[in-house]
Design an enzyme around this catalytic site. Structure first.
Site, short mmCIF file in Angstrom:
data_model
loop_
_atom_site.label_atom_id
_atom_site.label_comp_id
_atom_site.label_asym_id
_atom_site.label_seq_id
_atom_site.Cartn_x
_atom_site.Cartn_y
_atom_site.Cartn_z
N CYS A 180 0.86 -1.19 0.00
CA CYS A 180 0.00 0.00 0.00
C CYS A 180 0.89 1.23 0.00
O CYS A 180 2.11 1.13 -0.14
CB CYS A 180 -0.96 0.00 1.19
SG CYS A 180 -0.17 0.23 2.79
N HIS B 251 11.85 -26.72 11.03
CA HIS B 251 12.42 -27.57 9.99
C HIS B 251 13.59 -26.84 9.35
O HIS B 251 13.81 -25.65 9.59
CB HIS B 251 11.37 -27.93 8.94
CG HIS B 251 10.70 -26.75 8.34
ND1 HIS B 251 9.63 -26.12 8.96
CD2 HIS B 251 10.93 -26.04 7.21
CE1 HIS B 251 9.22 -25.11 8.23
NE2 HIS B 251 10.00 -25.02 7.16
#
Length: 649
Positions: A390, A564
């Site tokens: 924006c 992970h």
């Protein structure tokens, strides 16, 4: 009607002006607090502390603006030269030089940038530092002299002319008429240009003389938007009515005014309500001779009141609620005056009116009706990064990015979603989402990205459609059978469900209950070490888990984190597998007090199999009781039973 090119140019200019002010808004607020508290008419008058007011407004604030403007034009060296140049314009006059700083700061930055470009590649080796330092000093000196003798006096005359014009408007009681131009310009996303490019310099100058200024509240008054949103809550239909309540809270208390723009864009006649409310607010301020001591940013009721001295509290509060009452009344009359044809069967007013508005705007430009289209087609299966952008990169885009990020996380897509200002868009982003009035600017900064235009940053339907498309493309590309079972209907499409066997078997040795950890690093290392012990990964994978956590938190929500390794560490995975680590007391995974994980699930997967691995766990998210059981049980068999059911689902 303003042309697209002209609107983009105006937005770019306004954005440049606001970019000089917005990074320094904290300094303005600090000055505002000191002024509101310690000047003779303040809340707690203190002559000693009030002595800070003059030097800050004369030197600190203009220098910050000049420094920032120089940086925008010429980088770090431009920032230094911009500050030097600004000092010339400050000393050359006897009034606060905010407007002058906005002119000479970028001028100094541009001058050093032009010099650097001219000598690029022409400086002998070993003389770079000498040339760099002396060129900045000499050019800064010359620019400061020019600013002292020429630009400073010119800006003083210009400021005097503007002040005379303002005084005329005030004495002639014409100041409320500014809302006729201000309110429509706000809807065209020119609010930052108006507020920080015009009203803030005028307001600071007036506040330095009188202790407050009406100009700080002409654009920032939350009243007009509040009234329109309240009218939608009472008289709106469908999605517009359902979302208006939340938008009201965000607008009035959060100060993000962009939230109400789509409600006017979908029903353009309501701009009359905004104008009427704005005029009422300005008129009320003039009657009470009220104003703020400093810019209120964001335009929250809290920020506005904090920037109000004690003599103006009544006038400011009355101006806000009078503006809201008038805009509510006008909006209600306009909405009730809609024909029965417009109202009958209109169960989704926001979507329907947005479509009508798109066709009207496109017709006026001789174009086909715009949709959520893309400027450059890319393979959706390869999308890895999405930016919701924006004008300022803080308010509306942050909400949109948060909504889309949650949906993407819920379905387990390996796609990052962030928000930022359009001017900061990187060239390497895959997809950019902007309001349709800002898309042209976004294309200039990220020409290789796929651009999606919307009319409301809280358009859940568009985000659902996008997630569905990404799911379809990535499943087809990876031949995945099950991603995470989506919690959004638009992404839960049976056409994309293909049954395949599981890629791992969960055993008792994969589950560890009743653990304690001081921090997330300890929890991640425990999970990583267990992956190593079970033969899923090489030891180097544990370090990659920490590297991945630095990029973005692996906390998913619902008390679950899935640490992970990085993509680069997939070659350190021996076979696909997981370990489930239960922390009944919870482990904080970010500074957000709500991001506490009670299930830390270490993941190792070859290629794209991690999506299938996560599926087995997150299928249980559909059942809150299952989550409670997983985070509190002391029996490994309970975990195996719950996840076996999820895996079969």
């Amino acid at each position: 009607m303003i042309s697209s090119d002209a609107k983009v140019k105006i937005q770019n200019f306004g954005r440049f002006l606001s970019n000089m002010v917005m990074p320094n808004i904290g300094a303005f607020i600090a000055w505002g607090f000191i002024t509101a508290l310690f000047i003779p008419t303040g809340w707690v008058p203190n002559e000693t502390l009030a002595s800070l007011v003059g030097p800050m407004i004369t030197y600190l604030l203009p220098l910050l603006i000049g420094y920032t403007g120089g940086k925008l034009a010429g980088g770090e060296r431009g920032a230094v030269v911009g500050a030097i140049t600004t000092m010339g314009v400050i000393v050359g006059t006897d009034i606060p030089m905010f407007m002058g700083a906005m002119i000479v700061g970028p001028m100094g930055g541009w001058a050093i940038k032009a010099f650097d470009k001219k000598i690029d590649g022409k400086v002998r080796s070993g003389f770079e530092m000498l040339v760099n330092n002396f060129s900045a000093g000499i050019i800064g000196m010359l620019c400061a002299i020019i600013a002292f003798f020429l630009i400073g006096p010119f800006v003083k005359v210009l400021s005097g002319a503007l002040a005379a014009g303002v005084n005329f408007l005030v004495t002639a009681h014409l100041l409320p008429l500014t809302s006729i131009f201000v309110e429509p310009a706000k809807i065209l996303f020119l609010n930052n240009a108006i507020n920080h490019g015009i009203f803030s310099p005028l307001g600071i100058q007036q506040a330095s003389e009188t202790g407050q200024s009406i100009f700080f509240l002409i654009e920032a008054n939350p009243g007009p938007g509040l009234g329109i949103l309240l009218a939608y809550m009472v008289f709106g239909k469908g999605t517009a009515r359902q979302t208006a309540g939340g938008a009201t809270i965000i607008h009035f208390f959060g100060g993000i005014h962009e939230i109400y723009f789509p409600y006017i864009l979908m029903n353009p006649r309501l701009i009359l309500a905004a104008i009427a409310g704005g005029m009422t607010g300005v008129f009320t301020l003039t009657v009470f001779n009220a104003g703020l001591v400093s810019p209120a940013s964001p335009g929250s009721i809290f920020a506005v009141l904090l920037m109000t001295n004690k003599g103006s509290i009544l006038g400011v509060v009355c101006s806000i609620f009078a503006a809201a009452a008038v805009s509510f009344t006008v909006a209600a009359l306009l909405m009730k005056a809609q024909t029965s044809t417009e109202q009958d069967g209109d169960k989704d007013a926001l979507v329907k009116a947005t479509s009508i508005m798109q066709e009207m705007k496109a017709g006026s430009k001789g174009q086909a009706a715009p949709t959520a289209t893309q400027s450059k087609k890319i393979d959706m299966a390869n999308v890895q990064s999405i930016i919701v952008a924006c004008d300022a990169g803080m308010g509306s885009s942050a909400m949109g990015a948060s909504m889309l990020r949650k949906k993407i996380q819920e379905v387990g897509l390996p796609v990052t979603v962030t928000n930022m200002a359009i001017n900061s868009l990187p060239a390497h982003v895959d997809m950019v989402i902007t309001h349709q009035d800002l898309t042209d600017r976004a294309r200039q900064h990220a020409p290789n990205a796929e651009h999606i235009s919307l009319n409301n940053f809280l358009d859940s339907a568009l985000y659902n459609q996008l997630v569905t498309q990404l799911l379809a493309a990535k499943r087809q590309a990876a031949n995945d059978s099950q991603l995470i079972k989506p919690s959004i209907l638009a992404a839960n499409d049976d056409r994309y469900e293909v049954q395949q066997p599981s890629v791992f078997q969960l055993q008792k040795e994969n589950i560890h209950l009743g653990l304690n950890a001081k921090n997330k690093e300890e929890a991640i290392r425990f999970a990583g070490n267990k992956l190593v012990e079970l033969g899923y990964v090489h030891p180097e994978y544990v370090d990659a888990m920490f590297e991945r956590e630095k990029l973005v938190s692996t906390y998913l929500g619902e008390s679950i984190a899935v640490p992970h390794g990085t993509v680069d560490a997939k070659d350190r995975v021996i076979k696909t597998g997981i370990v489930i680590c239960q922390y009944p007391q919870g482990v904080a995974f970010s500074e957000d007090s709500g991001d506490v994980a009670k299930l830390v699930i270490g993941i190792a997967a070859k290629n794209d199999e991690h999506i299938q691995v996560i599926t087995t766990i997150t299928n249980a998210l559909d059942d809150p009781n299952a989550i409670d059981k997983l985070t509190s049980t002391k029996d490994v068999s309970d975990v195996l039973s719950i996840l076996a059911t999820s895996q079969a689902a």
